[in-house]
Design an enzyme around this catalytic site. Structure first.
Site, PDB file in Angstrom:
ATOM      1  CB  ALA A  32      -8.744 -58.645  43.776  1.00 52.04           C
ATOM      2  CG  LEU A  52       0.857 -66.843  48.878  1.00 50.03           C
ATOM      3  CD1 LEU A  52       1.011 -66.933  47.375  1.00 50.03           C
ATOM      4  CD2 LEU A  52      -0.576 -66.510  49.214  1.00 50.03           C
ATOM      5  CB  ALA A  53       5.275 -70.843  46.656  1.00 50.44           C
ATOM      6  CD  GLU A  54       2.245 -66.294  41.631  1.00 51.69           C
ATOM      7  OE1 GLU A  54       2.186 -66.632  40.445  1.00 51.69           O
ATOM      8  OE2 GLU A  54       2.560 -65.149  41.992  1.00 51.69           O
ATOM      9  NE  ARG A  88      25.696 -80.367  58.552  1.00 52.47           N
ATOM     10  CZ  ARG A  88      27.014 -80.466  58.393  1.00 52.47           C
ATOM     11  NH1 ARG A  88      27.826 -79.873  59.245  1.00 52.47           N
ATOM     12  NH2 ARG A  88      27.526 -81.138  57.383  1.00 52.47           N
ATOM     13  CB  CYS A 138       8.559 -62.515  45.342  1.00 49.06           C
ATOM     14  SG  CYS A 138       6.906 -62.063  45.843  1.00 49.06           S
TER      15      CYS A 138
HETATM   16  C1  UDX Z   1       1.765 -59.378  45.709  1.00 48.64           C
HETATM   17  C2  UDX Z   1       2.235 -58.476  46.814  1.00 48.64           C
HETATM   18  O1  UDX Z   1       1.218 -57.719  47.277  1.00 48.64           O
HETATM   19  C3  UDX Z   1       3.499 -57.836  46.406  1.00 48.64           C
HETATM   20  O2  UDX Z   1       4.007 -56.968  47.321  1.00 48.64           O
HETATM   21  C4  UDX Z   1       4.393 -58.974  46.290  1.00 48.64           C
HETATM   22  O3  UDX Z   1       5.704 -58.662  46.373  1.00 48.64           O
HETATM   23  C5  UDX Z   1       4.014 -59.658  45.047  1.00 48.64           C
HETATM   24  O4  UDX Z   1       2.801 -60.193  45.264  1.00 48.64           O
HETATM   25  P1  UDX Z   1       0.306 -59.750  43.777  1.00 48.64           P
HETATM   26  O5  UDX Z   1      -0.932 -60.100  44.516  1.00 48.64           O
HETATM   27  O6  UDX Z   1       1.089 -60.868  43.196  1.00 48.64           O
HETATM   28  O7  UDX Z   1       1.214 -58.854  44.682  1.00 48.64           O
HETATM   29  O8  UDX Z   1       0.140 -58.616  42.745  1.00 48.64           O
HETATM   30  P2  UDX Z   1      -0.976 -58.419  41.687  1.00 48.64           P
HETATM   31  O9  UDX Z   1      -1.473 -59.725  41.206  1.00 48.64           O
HETATM   32  O10 UDX Z   1      -0.424 -57.416  40.747  1.00 48.64           O
HETATM   33  O11 UDX Z   1      -2.175 -57.759  42.540  1.00 48.64           O
HETATM   34  C6  UDX Z   1      -2.195 -56.493  43.078  1.00 48.64           C
HETATM   35  C7  UDX Z   1      -3.582 -55.918  42.837  1.00 48.64           C
HETATM   36  O12 UDX Z   1      -3.701 -54.675  43.541  1.00 48.64           O
HETATM   37  C8  UDX Z   1      -3.911 -55.624  41.385  1.00 48.64           C
HETATM   38  O13 UDX Z   1      -5.058 -56.338  40.995  1.00 48.64           O
HETATM   39  C9  UDX Z   1      -4.146 -54.109  41.359  1.00 48.64           C
HETATM   40  O14 UDX Z   1      -5.139 -53.716  40.437  1.00 48.64           O
HETATM   41  C10 UDX Z   1      -4.542 -53.837  42.785  1.00 48.64           C
HETATM   42  N1  UDX Z   1      -4.395 -52.444  43.210  1.00 48.64           N
HETATM   43  C11 UDX Z   1      -3.243 -51.793  43.011  1.00 48.64           C
HETATM   44  C12 UDX Z   1      -5.453 -51.784  43.847  1.00 48.64           C
HETATM   45  O15 UDX Z   1      -6.528 -52.358  44.011  1.00 48.64           O
HETATM   46  N2  UDX Z   1      -5.282 -50.499  44.276  1.00 48.64           N
HETATM   47  C13 UDX Z   1      -4.137 -49.823  44.073  1.00 48.64           C
HETATM   48  O16 UDX Z   1      -4.024 -48.663  44.458  1.00 48.64           O
HETATM   49  C14 UDX Z   1      -3.080 -50.499  43.415  1.00 48.64           C
HETATM   50  C1  UDX Z   2       8.211 -67.222  46.287  1.00 53.98           C
HETATM   51  C2  UDX Z   2       8.418 -67.767  47.698  1.00 53.98           C
HETATM   52  O1  UDX Z   2       8.618 -69.183  47.625  1.00 53.98           O
HETATM   53  C3  UDX Z   2       7.229 -67.430  48.568  1.00 53.98           C
HETATM   54  O2  UDX Z   2       7.457 -67.862  49.896  1.00 53.98           O
HETATM   55  C4  UDX Z   2       7.013 -65.933  48.551  1.00 53.98           C
HETATM   56  O3  UDX Z   2       5.895 -65.580  49.315  1.00 53.98           O
HETATM   57  C5  UDX Z   2       6.854 -65.427  47.131  1.00 53.98           C
HETATM   58  O4  UDX Z   2       7.983 -65.832  46.338  1.00 53.98           O
HETATM   59  P1  UDX Z   2       6.878 -67.997  44.137  1.00 53.98           P
HETATM   60  O5  UDX Z   2       7.717 -66.992  43.435  1.00 53.98           O
HETATM   61  O6  UDX Z   2       5.409 -67.976  43.946  1.00 53.98           O
HETATM   62  O7  UDX Z   2       7.122 -67.896  45.719  1.00 53.98           O
HETATM   63  O8  UDX Z   2       7.373 -69.467  43.731  1.00 53.98           O
HETATM   64  P2  UDX Z   2       8.631 -70.383  44.100  1.00 53.98           P
HETATM   65  O9  UDX Z   2       8.141 -71.761  44.228  1.00 53.98           O
HETATM   66  O10 UDX Z   2       9.415 -69.841  45.220  1.00 53.98           O
HETATM   67  O11 UDX Z   2       9.495 -70.341  42.757  1.00 53.98           O
HETATM   68  C6  UDX Z   2      10.168 -69.182  42.339  1.00 53.98           C
HETATM   69  C7  UDX Z   2      11.021 -69.489  41.136  1.00 53.98           C
HETATM   70  O12 UDX Z   2      12.118 -70.334  41.482  1.00 53.98           O
HETATM   71  C8  UDX Z   2      10.299 -70.219  40.010  1.00 53.98           C
HETATM   72  O13 UDX Z   2      10.703 -69.687  38.769  1.00 53.98           O
HETATM   73  C9  UDX Z   2      10.754 -71.647  40.156  1.00 53.98           C
HETATM   74  O14 UDX Z   2      10.698 -72.384  38.954  1.00 53.98           O
HETATM   75  C10 UDX Z   2      12.176 -71.445  40.612  1.00 53.98           C
HETATM   76  N1  UDX Z   2      12.717 -72.597  41.359  1.00 53.98           N
HETATM   77  C11 UDX Z   2      12.170 -72.944  42.565  1.00 53.98           C
HETATM   78  C12 UDX Z   2      13.814 -73.292  40.853  1.00 53.98           C
HETATM   79  O15 UDX Z   2      14.326 -72.977  39.778  1.00 53.98           O
HETATM   80  N2  UDX Z   2      14.325 -74.335  41.584  1.00 53.98           N
HETATM   81  C13 UDX Z   2      13.801 -74.707  42.786  1.00 53.98           C
HETATM   82  O16 UDX Z   2      14.338 -75.665  43.376  1.00 53.98           O
HETATM   83  C14 UDX Z   2      12.693 -73.993  43.289  1.00 53.98           C
END
Ligand code: UDX
Ligand code: UDX
Length: 471
Positions: free
Chosen positions: A13, A175-177, A268, A284
């Site tokens: 979750a 998805l991006a956060e 491009r 990620c």
């Molecule tokens: C996600 C993706 O799943 C990961 O592979 C990706 O690269 C990063 O983003 P995310 O949802 O951001 O992970 O991670 P996190 O917020 O840490 O959530 C994972 C959850 O899984 C945690 O709440 C953890 O408690 C739960 N978990 C982990 C279980 O419920 N069972 C387990 O055995 C291990």
């Molecule tokens: C990323 C990918 O975008 C998403 O598709 C994947 O599923 C998970 O990883 P996230 O890490 O949530 O998503 O955010 P993102 O918007 O990609 O930003 C990542 C980092 O790059 C941040 O620290 C952001 O500030 C930085 N960033 C992004 C830059 O410095 N410059 C940019 O132009 C864009």
């Protein structure tokens, strides 16, 4: 006939599992979606009546939770029951970089994926479609499959009352956060990897409730897994590229925002992900590139490995470079200086700090003897404390109770500070009243804007020295 999905379970979750399932529940009112997690506190927070207490901050998420929670969206800790009832199970558990053993520092730690697969193997019934949502190394589906079938013929009738079968699909999340609800509701594409056409169709039918068919891409499992790593690596590569050019701009008098605009207007190249900053953070990019490096080395592709490794080198260098500029501009020493840190999240509109550049930059400033006042509108104080303590301890940087103070207000942060450092591009920092700020800072006052979002002309007009990335 393809299986009709009535009950979905999502294990994990977190930042991926929570929003992804909220969107599925909202778009598919006839499907029951249960999100489970071993972390009871997290589940409690997801069930909190006060939506401000949800465990993650994402614009628009609270509305979806309000709409679906208790109707067809449930957050529970009873993992076994949810697995038992599910026709389709999403794996959204975390996959951090391995800290010890073979592949330490590069390979992904799959222990949670494996543990979840074992639970599914034990408690599922009938035909279950297992969907990998977590980012995984290429060919993980094979491991998942072999664990799943290991318990298939179990004699344990209690946990295994009916015969069972599994299909494994890869459905990586892009998805991006900060924009995850919009990304999920209006995806550029949905990728489904697998070899069981019925299972693929069942998952496709879920997405067809709100995604146009031409946006749904079907591939084999390995292409799907590798596409996710590649997409993240390409995005990270663009950021390292623009950050490397930001340094050239600073040396030559060019302006990075002009360069990015000019370059990005070439269709491009495109204009996304060309914003120079303090380096990329988030859960990620680093992890996935390390994984790509590991994979390349594993297959003997050393040149490929070192090519991708450079993206990370530039990212680390950019953070270090910024810390050094701050020290240099403040006359080479930070001892007895107070620095206000504006933003600690890895990007705006999230409370997530994983791999945030703020962590390393703050640690460097602490090492130089600065006293920090830190303000972020959404990040929890305990999280900031934890991140900084861990960063200092792992780099042997000494700190004490005075090393940092967490503030809940921009003006308190600026009060008596020698410098302000913008590390996250929160909207509020783009609209700072520099006249008021100039009265309360110590002189000579400095603004270090690593995100290029502040109005540097007005700050300068109010006698604040300004350094902005790439200018
Ligand atoms: C996600 C993706 O799943 C990961 O592979 C990706 O690269 C990063 O983003 P995310 O949802 O951001 O992970 O991670 P996190 O917020 O840490 O959530 C994972 C959850 O899984 C945690 O709440 C953890 O408690 C739960 N978990 C982990 C279980 O419920 N069972 C387990 O055995 C291990
Ligand atoms: C990323 C990918 O975008 C998403 O598709 C994947 O599923 C998970 O990883 P996230 O890490 O949530 O998503 O955010 P993102 O918007 O990609 O930003 C990542 C980092 O790059 C941040 O620290 C952001 O500030 C930085 N960033 C992004 C830059 O410095 N410059 C940019 O132009 C864009």
């Amino acid at each position: 006939m393809n299986p009709k999905i009535k009950n979905i379970c999502c294990i994990g979750a977190g930042f991926v599992g929570g929003p992804s399932m909220a969107v599925i529940a909202s778009k598919c009112p006839n499907i029951n979606v249960t999100v489970v997690d071993i972390n009871h506190k997290r589940i409690e927070a997801w069930n909190d009546k006060n939506l401000a207490n949800l465990p993650i901050y994402e614009p628009g998420l609270d509305e979806l939770i309000k709409k679906c929670r208790g109707k067809n969206l449930f957050f529970k800790t009873n993992i076994e029951q949810a697995i038992f009832e599910a026709d389709m199970i999403f794996l959204s558990v975390n996959t951090p970089t391995k800290e010890t053993g073979v592949g330490a520092g590069q390979a992904l730690d799959l222990r949670w994926v494996e543990a979840s697969a074992r639970q599914i193997s034990k408690f599922s019934t009938g035909n279950t479609i297992v969907v990998e949502k977590s980012t995984l190394p290429v060919r993980t589906a094979e491991t998942v499959k072999s664990i799943l079938i290991s318990n298939k013929d179990s004699k344990d009738k209690k946990s295994n009352p009916k015969s069972k079968s599994f299909s494994v699909l890869s459905n990586p999340e892009f998805l991006a956060e900060g924009t995850s609800i919009n990304d999920l509701e209006n995806p550029d594409r949905v990728l489904i990897g697998g070899d069981d056409s019925k299972a693929i169709e069942a998952l496709e039918n879920i997405y067809l409730n709100w995604v146009e068919p031409q946006k749904i891409l079907k591939t084999n499992l390995w292409s799907s897994e590798l596409s996710k790593l590649t997409a993240n690596a390409f995005l990270a590569q663009r950021i390292s590229s623009i950050n490397s050019i930001s340094a050239i701009c600073e040396s030559t008098g060019a302006d990075i925002s002009d360069v990015a605009e000019a370059v990005g207007m070439d269709t491009r190249i495109g204009n996304n992900f060309l914003k120079a900053g303090p380096g990329f953070g988030g859960s990620c990019f680093k992890k996935d590139i390390l994984n790509l490096v590991y994979l390349s080395n594993y297959y003997g592709l050393e040149e490929v490995a070192s090519y991708w490794e450079k993206i990370l080198d530039i990212n680390n260098w950019q953070q270090k470079r910024i810390s050094e500029i701050i020290v240099h501009k403040l006359f080479g020493t930070l001892s007895n200086k107070c620095i206000g840190i504006l933003g600690f999240a890895f990007k705006a509109n999230t409370n997530d700090t994983r791999e945030s550049p703020a962590i390393n930059i703050c640690r460097d400033l602490i090492e130089e003897g600065a006293k920090l006042k830190i303000y972020d509108p959404k990040v929890n104080n305990l999280q900031i404390d934890l991140d900084l303590k861990n960063a200092c301890i792992s780099s042997n940087v000494e700190y004490n109770n005075d090393s940092w103070l967490i503030e809940n207000d921009l003006y308190k942060t600026a009060n008596n500070s020698d410098a302000l450092v913008v590390l996250t591009e929160w909207e509020e920092f783009a609209n700072i009243n520099w006249q008021e700020i100039s009265y309360i800072m110590r002189s000579p006052s400095w603004l270090f804007d690593t995100r290029g979002i502040t109005n540097k002309y007005i700050a300068k007009k109010n006698n604040i020295n300004v350094w902005q990335v790439g200018v």
